[in-house]
Design a protein around this motif. Structure first.
Motif, PDB file in Angstrom:
ATOM      1  N   LEU A 141       0.833  -1.204   0.000  1.00  0.00           N
ATOM      2  CA  LEU A 141       0.000   0.000   0.000  1.00  0.00           C
ATOM      3  C   LEU A 141       0.868   1.254   0.000  1.00  0.00           C
ATOM      4  O   LEU A 141       1.871   1.337   0.702  1.00  0.00           O
ATOM      5  N   GLU A 178      -6.277   2.412   5.202  1.00  0.00           N
ATOM      6  CA  GLU A 178      -6.317   1.492   4.063  1.00  0.00           C
ATOM      7  C   GLU A 178      -5.871   0.080   4.455  1.00  0.00           C
ATOM      8  O   GLU A 178      -6.363  -0.912   3.899  1.00  0.00           O
ATOM      9  N   GLU A 194      -8.642  -2.303   5.619  1.00  0.00           N
ATOM     10  CA  GLU A 194      -9.716  -2.622   4.679  1.00  0.00           C
ATOM     11  C   GLU A 194      -9.448  -3.976   4.022  1.00  0.00           C
ATOM     12  O   GLU A 194      -8.452  -4.636   4.277  1.00  0.00           O
ATOM     13  N   THR A 208     -11.488   4.320   3.483  1.00  0.00           N
ATOM     14  CA  THR A 208     -11.655   4.984   2.193  1.00  0.00           C
ATOM     15  C   THR A 208     -12.938   4.549   1.487  1.00  0.00           C
ATOM     16  O   THR A 208     -13.299   5.132   0.475  1.00  0.00           O
TER      17      THR A 208
END
Length: 613
Positions: free
Chosen positions: A124, A131, A134, A279
């Protein structure tokens, strides 16, 4: 006239028949006693009257629960017909069952494929917006089987499980030590005990719940307020004790350094789900929840242009409440006041009204906001920030959908001019809402009532009586293809709860399910579900697999079913005859017990078998 030898012969035959009947009866009784001596049977088949506690918090679970449960599959010298079919399935689908290997960054006994994809997380570019918490699903799907923790036992049954669970089933001491001063959870011998405390529950969660209704009576737990979302729920004691008020709470939190809090909640038998406001939108439809709660849930509501709170605004019902209990509400230091001022600005910009602000006897402060019931306020703001969402780009099914920075228009009145709020619980369970499916030709009021009657009849007769499922052992249930929620509605008076799942490639019925006063999520069963292993007692599916296998392998789905189902748990499938036979073969290769009823119901019970190293 019969001769004497003939009479003697007849009497002798009668004697032999009677003796044979007595011997067969004795054999049947011996087999029943032998089967009932199994620790699993003694726990599941015991009447609740045999161990009714006066105080579930202090009383131990029923006798026999402390014993580790042996495998459910039979041990014998020869192969059974089921094992032969299982071997045929191994050859047909190319299966070679293996245990999942220990990974870096996660415990293999708690493996969650889409949240433990370490390589994807490492790649990432940013973690600033959560993030890394997720979903990042591996491709292809893993086909390994998650091992059991050492010393795993059949879970403590409900209602005792709300207050105590086996430590060996979720052997995570980190949260116990981290929260030892806040009375969340403590270790007591073989158990983890949940006293009903929490960071903001100084007087206990029962007192906290009562205080909320005291300062705002219109909340009316269990009547006006039925469906609740608890953000950053900890061990979900808030939702667990709201069950006493006839309130169903979807508790959620991310898989983070607060180790296994959602796993604790599900082991307790409390509805819970792994998720994060990062997000992407939460997997719930617009205007779902009657009330949303946050007790120091560690979400920066004003971050990223206010998108986290705007997301809550999306899923909160018009006229619904947001209960926020956090230090900025009642502390006067500069840091907390800075957060409070930012929250005042943000809530004003989305037209949320602070209807009450109060402090309880322990000094904990709460503010309760209410979402507007129409869009009229939006036009009177000094600036168009955040803007209204454009109807033409609205996405109603929130699955991998980016967070929005806009406000959906509120259509809050029916043609009669009344506020668009469901009737009180439990009446709302059985009422056709006029504000949903207005232009959908697949669903009608008449069809809804037919669906309700169908499920009431099927559950009360076939499911409860004919399928040999021990419903007294079942607490956590998933309906994998929920439709209008009829299966869950038919079980609403049973001591269990149902997670209604609406597959993302089917008709979007989840708004209707929430409107009925039930809970659920969107999901794609070609990927792993956001839950820990061994967290559900029964998985129910109606005509899901025959369409699903057009997009992914039937073995991949079976592996996921194995991962999330507890040993001793059940799978109940209604599908085509061909699909049922395929599924039976695969589950039998896992050493599960599978039977077919009326050529259309597959009933499977999971065992404790795991492949060797």
């Amino acid at each position: 006239m019969a001769t004497m030898p003939t009479r003697v012969f007849e009497r002798r035959n009668a004697f032999i028949v009677t003796l044979a009947f007595l011997l067969l009866s004795l054999l049947a009784i011996l087999l029943f006693i032998t089967d009932s001596s199994n620790p699993l049977s003694s726990l599941y088949l015991s009447s609740s009257k045999d161990f009714e506690p006066s105080n579930p918090t202090s009383s131990p679970p029923p006798p026999g629960a402390a014993d580790a449960v042996p495998p459910l599959d039979d041990v014998g010298g020869g192969k059974t017909e089921e094992e032969d079919e299982g071997e045929e399935a191994t050859e047909e689908f190319g299966m070679q069952w293996e245990i999942c290997k220990k990974g870096k960054g996660f415990e293999v006994v708690d493996y969650i494929p889409c949240l433990d994809n370490v390589e994807a997380i490492k790649s990432l570019k940013s973690r600033r917006r959560m993030e890394h918490r997720e979903r990042h699903c591996p491709k292809p799907n893993p086909r390994c089987l998650v091992p059991l923790p050492r010393g795993y036992k059949i879970p403590v049954p409900w209602p005792w499980s709300r207050d105590m669970i086996w430590y060996d089933n979720v052997p995570h001491p980190k949260l116990v030590d981290y929260k030892k001063d806040q009375n969340w959870v403590r270790k007591s011998g073989e158990y983890l005990v949940f006293p009903g405390g929490g960071t903001q529950f100084k007087e206990g969660v029962k007192s906290y719940i009562q205080f909320i209704e005291q300062i705002l009576p219109s909340i009316q737990w269990g009547r006006h307020t039925r469906v609740v979302l608890d953000v950053g729920c900890g061990v979900a004691s808030f939702g667990g004790y709201l069950l006493d008020k006839d309130v169903i709470t979807m508790s959620f939190a991310p898989k983070d350094e607060h180790e296994a809090q959602i796993q604790f909640a599900l082991e307790r038998g409390i509805p819970a789900f792994l998720s994060v406001i990062g997000t992407q939108q939460l997997t719930f439809p617009d205007n779902s929840f009657d009330l949303i709660h946050c007790a120091r849930c560690r979400v920066h509501w004003d971050g990223d242009g206010g998108r986290p709170l705007i997301e809550l605004n999306r899923i909160l019902r018009p006229g619904g409440y947001f209960v926020w209990s956090a230090t900025p509400v009642y502390r006067e230091d500069s840091r907390d006041q800075s957060v409070w001022n930012a929250m005042v600005t943000l809530t004003d910009s989305i037209c949320w009204k602070a209807v009450v602000k109060a402090t309880d006897a322990s000094g904990i402060g709460i503010v309760i906001y209410q979402k507007p019931v129409s869009s009229s306020c939006y036009g009177g703001r000094s600036s168009n920030k955040p803007p209204l969402c454009a109807q033409k780009i609205r996405t109603y099914m929130s699955w991998y959908t980016p967070l929005e920075g806009c406000l959906p228009p509120i259509h809050a009145a029916n043609s009669d001019g009344k506020q668009d709020w469901p009737v009180s619980w439990p009446e709302r369970l059985s009422i056709w809402p006029t504000n949903i499916f207005k232009s959908n030709k697949l669903y009608s009021e008449e069809g809804f009532f037919e669906d309700t009657k169908y499920w009431e009849a099927l559950v009360s007769s076939t499911y409860m009586r004919d399928l040999a499922i021990n419903w007294s052992s079942i607490r956590n249930v998933i309906d994998m293809n929920a439709g209008l929620g009829g299966f869950a509605a038919a079980l609403v008076n049973e001591p269990l709860w149902v997670m209604n799942v609406v597959p993302v490639h089917s008709q979007d019925t989840l708004p209707f399910i929430f409107n009925r006063g039930l809970i659920g999520v969107y999901h794609d069963w070609c990927e792993a579900f956001n839950t820990y292993p061994r967290t559900y007692d029964l998985l129910h599916s109606v005509f899901l697999f025959r369409n699903l296998t057009k997009r992914c392998g039937i073995v991949d789905i079976a592996v996921e079913v194995d991962r999330i189902l507890r040993p001793g748990g059940w799978v109940l499938v209604q599908d085509s005859e061909v699909m049922i036979k395929k599924l039976r073969s695969i589950f039998q290769s896992l050493h599960w017990k599978a039977t077919i009823h009326q050529n259309k119901f597959l009933v499977v019970r999971k065992g404790f078998w795991r492949p060797g190293p």
